[in-house]
Design a protein around this motif. Structure first.
Motif, PDB file in Angstrom:
ATOM      1  N   LEU A  25     -66.949 -49.175  38.009  1.00  0.00           N
ATOM      2  CA  LEU A  25     -66.601 -50.559  37.687  1.00  0.00           C
ATOM      3  C   LEU A  25     -67.081 -51.512  38.777  1.00  0.00           C
ATOM      4  O   LEU A  25     -67.448 -52.660  38.494  1.00  0.00           O
ATOM      5  N   THR A  26     -67.113 -51.029  40.015  1.00  0.00           N
ATOM      6  CA  THR A  26     -67.574 -51.870  41.121  1.00  0.00           C
ATOM      7  C   THR A  26     -69.031 -52.249  40.938  1.00  0.00           C
ATOM      8  O   THR A  26     -69.423 -53.406  41.128  1.00  0.00           O
ATOM      9  N   SER A  27     -69.863 -51.266  40.557  1.00  0.00           N
ATOM     10  CA  SER A  27     -71.289 -51.559  40.368  1.00  0.00           C
ATOM     11  C   SER A  27     -71.501 -52.450  39.151  1.00  0.00           C
ATOM     12  O   SER A  27     -72.362 -53.339  39.160  1.00  0.00           O
ATOM     13  N   GLN A  79     -74.457 -58.871  51.438  1.00  0.00           N
ATOM     14  CA  GLN A  79     -75.574 -58.786  50.495  1.00  0.00           C
ATOM     15  C   GLN A  79     -76.077 -57.353  50.362  1.00  0.00           C
ATOM     16  O   GLN A  79     -76.447 -56.905  49.275  1.00  0.00           O
ATOM     17  N   SER A  80     -76.080 -56.624  51.458  1.00  0.00           N
ATOM     18  CA  SER A  80     -76.541 -55.228  51.402  1.00  0.00           C
ATOM     19  C   SER A  80     -75.610 -54.384  50.538  1.00  0.00           C
ATOM     20  O   SER A  80     -76.067 -53.465  49.838  1.00  0.00           O
ATOM     21  N   GLN A 131     -74.891 -51.479  45.319  1.00  0.00           N
ATOM     22  CA  GLN A 131     -74.226 -51.306  44.024  1.00  0.00           C
ATOM     23  C   GLN A 131     -75.219 -51.413  42.872  1.00  0.00           C
ATOM     24  O   GLN A 131     -75.159 -50.660  41.906  1.00  0.00           O
ATOM     25  N   ILE A 132     -76.140 -52.361  42.960  1.00  0.00           N
ATOM     26  CA  ILE A 132     -77.139 -52.532  41.906  1.00  0.00           C
ATOM     27  C   ILE A 132     -78.072 -51.323  41.859  1.00  0.00           C
ATOM     28  O   ILE A 132     -78.402 -50.812  40.773  1.00  0.00           O
ATOM     29  N   LYS A 133     -78.489 -50.847  43.031  1.00  0.00           N
ATOM     30  CA  LYS A 133     -79.353 -49.670  43.074  1.00  0.00           C
ATOM     31  C   LYS A 133     -78.644 -48.459  42.482  1.00  0.00           C
ATOM     32  O   LYS A 133     -79.230 -47.669  41.724  1.00  0.00           O
ATOM     33  N   SER A 134     -77.351 -48.315  42.814  1.00  0.00           N
ATOM     34  CA  SER A 134     -76.567 -47.197  42.272  1.00  0.00           C
ATOM     35  C   SER A 134     -76.477 -47.286  40.747  1.00  0.00           C
ATOM     36  O   SER A 134     -76.597 -46.265  40.046  1.00  0.00           O
ATOM     37  N   LEU A 135     -76.283 -48.504  40.238  1.00  0.00           N
ATOM     38  CA  LEU A 135     -76.187 -48.688  38.795  1.00  0.00           C
ATOM     39  C   LEU A 135     -77.507 -48.378  38.110  1.00  0.00           C
ATOM     40  O   LEU A 135     -77.538 -47.703  37.068  1.00  0.00           O
ATOM     41  N   GLU A 136     -78.601 -48.844  38.668  1.00  0.00           N
ATOM     42  CA  GLU A 136     -79.915 -48.586  38.073  1.00  0.00           C
ATOM     43  C   GLU A 136     -80.219 -47.089  38.067  1.00  0.00           C
ATOM     44  O   GLU A 136     -80.795 -46.559  37.103  1.00  0.00           O
TER      45      GLU A 136
END
Length: 293
Positions: free
Chosen positions: A7-9, A33-34, A39-44
């Motif tokens: 849910l965080t990502s 920002q990092s 989180q975005i990288k983990s989601l992708e």
């Protein structure tokens, strides 16, 4: 799917997709920002999808990202609404309605007089352009059929008629000396006159020489009212002018459809009580107006 996203990502994705800035998303989320980038990288990686295009400092959603963001943004919005309803923390509610510009100005606004009595604690915001960061509670859709997966009401089909000012209608020589008024969009002229003339090709008093083109239907309507010429217009858009006599239908010929307008509420918004209440209210107002015609 092997890896279920956290849910965080998904929350980070929702905020980045809204503001299209990792820096601004980090400020809104209260993290670095990092951390947002991770989180975005983990989601992708979990989805095996590229969700953003990154060129320099510019960020935009990919086609896959746009589809996912629409649903994720709606879902977090509904969760926020549920918490506000449960805790009573929201003092004012807001209903967002998306509608085509001419319909909003010429049909919808004439049917909103009882809104404040029905929804005294809810602000209504009418949009004419879709924006990814705004959750629309309801949509008035133009086309030949409703959007798949929505609850909907068919408001009406277009009924195109040829109209001019009373001055031109009562002076046929002046009518013939005027212009045929056309409407275009993105450089393409709508075939309104072609469709009308296919039904009544021999109307005797139409302008035969000059023509004018306008980038909006509203401009063509105003030109017709000002005796510039004759226009083909959807009858539903000129109710006031026809009743007041500032525009006159020159012939019974009417081109019906195939396009029309649909009042819709998505499956996601059907989980939101205020959206459903507004949809049902506007549906009843529209039906009353249709029955009165």
């Amino acid at each position: 799917m092997k890896n279920i996203p956290s849910l965080t990502s998904l929350r980070a994705f929702s905020v980045v997709g809204k503001c299209l800035s990792f820096t601004e998303a980090a400020k809104q989320l209260g993290v670095t920002q990092s951390a947002v980038s991770r989180q975005i990288k983990s989601l992708e990686q979990a989805l095996d999808l590229d969700l953003f295009d990154r060129v320099g400092n510019s960020v935009s959603l990919t086609p896959d990202g746009q589809i996912l963001h629409r649903r994720v943004f709606e879902t977090f919005g509904l969760l926020e609404d549920a918490v506000n309803d449960a805790t009573g923390s929201a003092q004012r509610y807001k209903i967002n309605l998306l509608a085509p510009p001419t319909l909003a100005a010429r049909w919808l606004t004439r049917r909103l007089s009882s809104y404040s009595q029905r929804f005294p604690d809810t602000d209504l915001v009418i949009h004419t352009v879709a924006r990814p960061e705004i959750r629309m509670d309801c949509v008035i859709h133009f086309g030949t059929h409703p959007t798949a997966g929505s609850e909907h009401l068919h408001l009406f089909l277009e009924q195109h008629i040829a109209v001019c000012s009373r001055k031109l209608f009562e002076d046929r020589e002046a009518m013939r000396a005027g212009s045929l008024l056309h409407v275009f969009d993105n450089g393409v002229r709508f075939p309104l006159w072609e469709d009308w003339l296919s039904i009544e090709p021999d109307y005797p008093d139409l302008p035969s020489e000059a023509s004018m083109e306008f980038a909006s239907l509203e401009l063509a309507i105003q030109a017709a009212k000002n005796s510039v010429g004759v226009a083909v217009v959807d009858r539903n858009m000129i109710e006031y002018e026809l009743n007041a006599g500032s525009l006159v239908q020159i012939s019974p010929t009417t081109v019906v459809g195939p396009n029309g307008y649909w009042l819709e509420i998505s499956i996601e918004q059907q989980a939101k009580g205020r959206s459903v209440q507004f949809f049902r209210w506007l549906r009843s107002v529209a039906r009353s107006a249709t029955n009165a015609i």
